[in-house]
Every structure is written in structure tokens, then in C-alpha cells.
Design an enzyme around this catalytic site. Structure first.
Site, mmCIF file in Angstrom:
data_model
loop_
_atom_site.group_PDB
_atom_site.id
_atom_site.type_symbol
_atom_site.label_atom_id
_atom_site.label_comp_id
_atom_site.label_asym_id
_atom_site.label_seq_id
_atom_site.Cartn_x
_atom_site.Cartn_y
_atom_site.Cartn_z
ATOM 1 N N GLU A 245 23.718 -44.524 19.701
ATOM 2 C CA GLU A 245 22.957 -45.729 19.409
ATOM 3 C C GLU A 245 22.999 -46.608 20.656
ATOM 4 O O GLU A 245 23.941 -46.517 21.444
ATOM 5 C CB GLU A 245 23.588 -46.469 18.237
ATOM 6 C CG GLU A 245 24.813 -47.353 18.577
ATOM 7 C CD GLU A 245 26.044 -46.595 19.094
ATOM 8 O OE1 GLU A 245 26.143 -45.374 18.825
ATOM 9 O OE2 GLU A 245 26.866 -47.226 19.773
ATOM 10 N N SER B 69 33.456 -56.849 34.018
ATOM 11 C CA SER B 69 33.091 -55.598 33.348
ATOM 12 C C SER B 69 31.847 -54.920 33.914
ATOM 13 O O SER B 69 31.672 -53.713 33.761
ATOM 14 C CB SER B 69 32.908 -55.848 31.846
ATOM 15 O OG SER B 69 31.980 -56.890 31.623
ATOM 16 N N LYS C 230 30.979 -48.762 31.088
ATOM 17 C CA LYS C 230 30.545 -47.892 29.991
ATOM 18 C C LYS C 230 30.470 -46.413 30.365
ATOM 19 O O LYS C 230 30.646 -45.545 29.520
ATOM 20 C CB LYS C 230 29.189 -48.350 29.457
ATOM 21 C CG LYS C 230 29.289 -49.591 28.582
ATOM 22 C CD LYS C 230 27.998 -49.821 27.831
ATOM 23 C CE LYS C 230 28.137 -50.937 26.814
ATOM 24 N NZ LYS C 230 28.195 -52.268 27.463
HETATM 25 C C1 LIG Z 1 28.484 -53.423 26.942
HETATM 26 C C2 LIG Z 1 29.102 -54.368 27.883
HETATM 27 C C3 LIG Z 1 30.124 -55.262 27.484
HETATM 28 C C4 LIG Z 1 30.597 -55.362 26.063
HETATM 29 O O1 LIG Z 1 31.149 -54.203 25.521
HETATM 30 P P1 LIG Z 1 32.710 -54.023 25.278
HETATM 31 O O2 LIG Z 1 32.786 -52.794 24.453
HETATM 32 O O3 LIG Z 1 33.186 -55.242 24.544
HETATM 33 O O4 LIG Z 1 33.362 -53.887 26.599
HETATM 34 C C5 LIG Z 1 30.694 -56.090 28.441
HETATM 35 N N1 LIG Z 1 30.262 -56.072 29.712
HETATM 36 C C6 LIG Z 1 29.291 -55.248 30.144
HETATM 37 C C7 LIG Z 1 28.877 -55.290 31.561
HETATM 38 C C8 LIG Z 1 28.667 -54.371 29.247
HETATM 39 O O5 LIG Z 1 27.699 -53.554 29.673
#
Ligand SMILES: *Cc1c(COP(=O)(O)O)cnc(C)c1O
Length: 402
Positions: free
Chosen positions: A117, A385, A95
Site C-alpha cells: 500500500e 529521516s 524507507k
Molecule cells: C514515510 C516517512 C516518514 C514517516 O514514516 P515512519 O514510519 O514514521 O518513519 C518520515 N520521514 C520520511 C522522510 C518519510 O518518507
């Protein structure tokens, strides 16, 4: 070598096929046009990209590693599983990449205040971090129920110097915080930039966000070619709003030999009303937060309750480009349930010494299942992620009280 059915950006009106667009009150139309014009100027300015790349290298710590999960591969008994390590970013997830890109653009536009948000607080922390680094004051709108559940992130945002604005209306969660942030933006357009947290919202946000986070896939593609001399056969990412997934897929969409898989939150199961957050697998076409896309809604169009063990996937819609990629058959979308994500969280920790975010664990769970059905010559690339410290804390307090 582009996919026969795929056009790489939205059209003039901001549509990916039938999805996307700009479904907003009149007052927001002109500001979104200005944002789009500034974005297009910035995107052809090499100075803008070199400032962005320098932040990614010197602050975020990119490129993130590509790690072959040899133990997990052995346990799965088939294809080699390779992880793109977004858990290694500063602040622990992808992010921050989007937040820094949008804040750089806001500064270029002369904005002196940032709003955003947040639901779980991850995006709020990313924007607070970018604001602290780049010297722009930040206000984060957050539902009061979410503030209670995510008190660690509220504390982090405040420590980073951001103001957290409690939203006590509606369901006191992300959807209400988003509405409140949009209301604030409509009243403060001249000074304020609205930093959106995923590849969602009205045009140009889905394209803007994708243009920053596609560094994930661009790096992974180059790392694959460098290390293995070839592309992966399958690429997998979890899908909440869809930013880490579109950021991963963008680099591979033109490669016909690469199969792409998005993994949604199956929660307690697709057949349980309000028990999941799988917009593409269990939703229908509608409009939410300014875009036409797949939405979890009642027959009358009321936004449905959602559930996921992972707060980051718990969103009742999905970025419009994913709706399009599903429509043209370029990406396949599957679900993983809470219990299987939790099992994958533990398995990756024990087998590889990597504690993934619960969101990412959905992608890992599906990767294991898929790899087990493939030959040992195949390669499956999975985007991890984020890291799981935030989730470990929650399991730790549950373990302590049980
Ligand atoms: C916020 C988040 C997601 C989901 O958001 P996407 O916009 O779908 O990528 C996935 N993994 C982590 C670690 C997050 O913080």
C-alpha cells in the site's frame, strides 16, 4: 544494561505490553504465522544478514553520515545538534532499508509477486525500487485522491516497472489502499508477499520492520562513541507510523542516560478536530490495521480525519511499540505544528545546506527548541529521516501560482 521496564521484543503473542497483537480475519492468521516462522529462521542465518548488509553498503550507500549542525547549534544557543543523515540513502529516505529487508525475506520464502500500500507514494517507490533490483514484479495499491496529489511518485513507480492499482473506494487515501492490499493478499497468499511500509500492522510486522531499520540507531550509536567518545543526552525522531523513530530508538532504549523523544504531526493544532495526526498525543486505544494501539477515532470508534503538512506523518494510528514505550515512560512524545515544521525546513536549508523532508523538519523544529533550553555541553542527536526534494516541488508550484 537494559532499561528496567523494557523487554526488547514482543511476547509470544506479538504484544509489546498491552499493545500490538494480531487482529486480522481468519484467512490471514496462518500466512502471518508462516511469515513469523520464516522471519525467525532468517534472523538466525548469518547468510541472510550478510546479504542485507551488502545491499545497504553497495546499493543504499550506508553507513549514512553523522553531521554536526554547527550553524543551527549557534542559532539555537544551547546543546550541540547532531544529525543522523537518512536523507543520504539511495531514493532519499530510510524507507528503502525496510523495503530491501522485506523483499529479501519474500524471495527466501519463494514468493514471486510483491504487493504494498502507499499513501504519499514514498513506500511505493521504495518497494518498486527493491523489486526492480531483486527481480520481483510489484503491484502498488494507492487511493485515487493520493494518486492525483502525488503524481510524481506515481510516475516514478511506473518508471521503475511497478503496476499502480488505483483504489477508488472510501476516502480514496492510504486507509482504503491498505484495506485493498490486504484483500488482494488474502486471495493470493501462495505467491504473494505483502510488504508493509512502517512499524505498524499485525504481528510480526512491527518487529520485522524494526529489525531492519534499527541499523539507523546502531550506526548512530557507534558513530557517536567513535567521534565524541560518549552517547548523546537526547535522541529525537519524527513519528508517522513510527519506523524511523523505532529504528533510531532501538539502539538507545537500554541506555538509561539517554532521553528519547518522538515528534508527531501537530498540524493546525491538537484542539482542531481532524486538524492533526498526533495519535499518541490526541488519540485513544483502539485497533487499526491489525494491531491494538493508539488511534485517532471518534467516541464510537470511527477512524478520524487527519491532517499534516507532511504526507508521511498523515496516518491515524501509530506502531504498537511506540504506544508501549509511551506507556512505560521510556519515550516522550511531543507535537510540532505545520507552520513550525515549515519554518524548520527553511532554517535547516539556509543554515546547513540540507533541505530536509517536511516529516524530518518536525524533528528538527523540536530539536532546536529543546537544544535552546540545554547547556552547551549537552548533545542532541536528531534523525533527519529524508530529503525534501519532494516537498520543495510542492512549495515551488505554490510559489509560482501565488
Ligand atoms: C514515510 C516517512 C516518514 C514517516 O514514516 P515512519 O514510519 O514514521 O518513519 C518520515 N520521514 C520520511 C522522510 C518519510 O518518507
Amino acid at each position: 544494561m537494559t532499561h528496567a521496564l523494557y523487554d526488547s521484543g514482543p511476547d509470544q503473542r506479538g504484544y509489546f505490553g498491552e499493545f500490538g497483537g494480531r487482529f486480522v480475519p481468519e484467512v490471514l492468521v496462518e500466512p502471518l504465522r508462516q511469515l513469523e516462522a520464516s522471519m525467525r529462521e532468517a534472523f538466525v542465518d548469518e547468510g541472510f544478514w550478510s546479504a542485507f548488509r551488502a545491499l545497504l553498503r553497495d546499493y543504499v550507500g550506508r553507513p549514512t553520515p553523522l553531521t554536526e549542525a554547527a550553524n543551527l547549534t549557534r542559532m539555537s544557543g544551547g546543546a550541540r545538534i547532531v544529525l543522523k543523515r537518512e536523507d543520504c540513502n539511495h531514493t532519499g529516505a530510510h524507507k528503502i532499508v525496510n523495503a530491501l529487508g522485506q523483499v529479501l525475506l519474500a524471495k527466501r520464502m519463494g514468493k514471486t509477486r510483491l504487493i504494498a500500500e502507499t499513501g504519499a507514494g514514498q513506500h511505493g517507490v521504495a518497494v518498486a525500487t527493491a523489486g526492480a533490483l531483486l527481480n520481483v514484479p510489484v503491484e502498488i495499491f494507492m487511493g485515487t485522491d493520493d494518486m492525483e496529489r502525488q503524481s510524481l511518485n506515481v510516475y516514478l513507480m511506473r518508471t521503475l516497472g511497478a503496476q499502480v492499482r488505483p483504489v477508488a473506494g472510501g476516502s480514496r487515501t492510504l486507509k482504503d489502499a491498505t484495506n485493498e492490499a490486504l484483500r488482494d493478499w488474502a486471495a493470493t497468499l501462495a505467491t504473494t508477499a505483502y510488504v508493509i511500509g512502517s512499524a505498524v500492522g499485525p504481528h510480526p510486522y512491527p518487529f520485522l520492520v524494526r529489525s531492519f531499520v534499527r541499523v539507523i540507531g546502531d550506526e548512530a550509536r557507534a558513530q557517536m562513541l567513535d567521534r565524541y567518545g560518549r552517547l548523546p543526552d537526547h535522541v529525537i525522531a519524527c513519528v508517522g507510523g513510527g519506523s524511523n523513530a523505532i529504528g533510531t530508538f532501538a539502539a538507545f532504549i537500554g541506555d538509561a542516560s539517554v532521553r528519547l523523544w518522538g515528534v508527531e504531526a501537530g498540524g493546525r493544532g491538537l484542539s482542531v478536530p481532524g486538524g492533526h495526526a498526533a495519535s499518541l498525543n490526541g488519540g485513544s486505544v483502539g485497533v487499526l490495521h491489525g494491531a491494538r494501539t493508539f488511534v485517532l477515532q471518534s467516541a464510537a470508534g470511527a477512524i478520524a480525519e487527519t491532517h499534516s503538512i507532511s504526507a508521511g506523518l498523515d496516518y491515524p494510528a501509530v506502531g504498537p511499540e511506540h504506544a508501549h514505550l509511551r506507556d512505560i515512560g521510556r519515550v516522550e512524545y511531543r507535537c510540532v505544528r505545520d507552520e513550525d515544521a515549515q519554518a524548520a525546513f527553511e532554517t535547516l536549508a539556509r543554515s546547513e545546506g540540507i533541505v530536509p523532508a517536511l516529516e524530518s523538519a518536525h524533528a528538527i523544529a523540536f530539536a532546536r527548541e529543546l537544544a535552546g533550553r540545554l547547556s552547551k555541553e549537552s548533545i542532541v542527536l536528531v534523525t533527519c529521516s529524508g530529503r525534501g526534494d519532494k516537498d520543495a516541488l510542492r512549495f515551488a508550484s505554490a510559489a509560482a501560482t501565488s
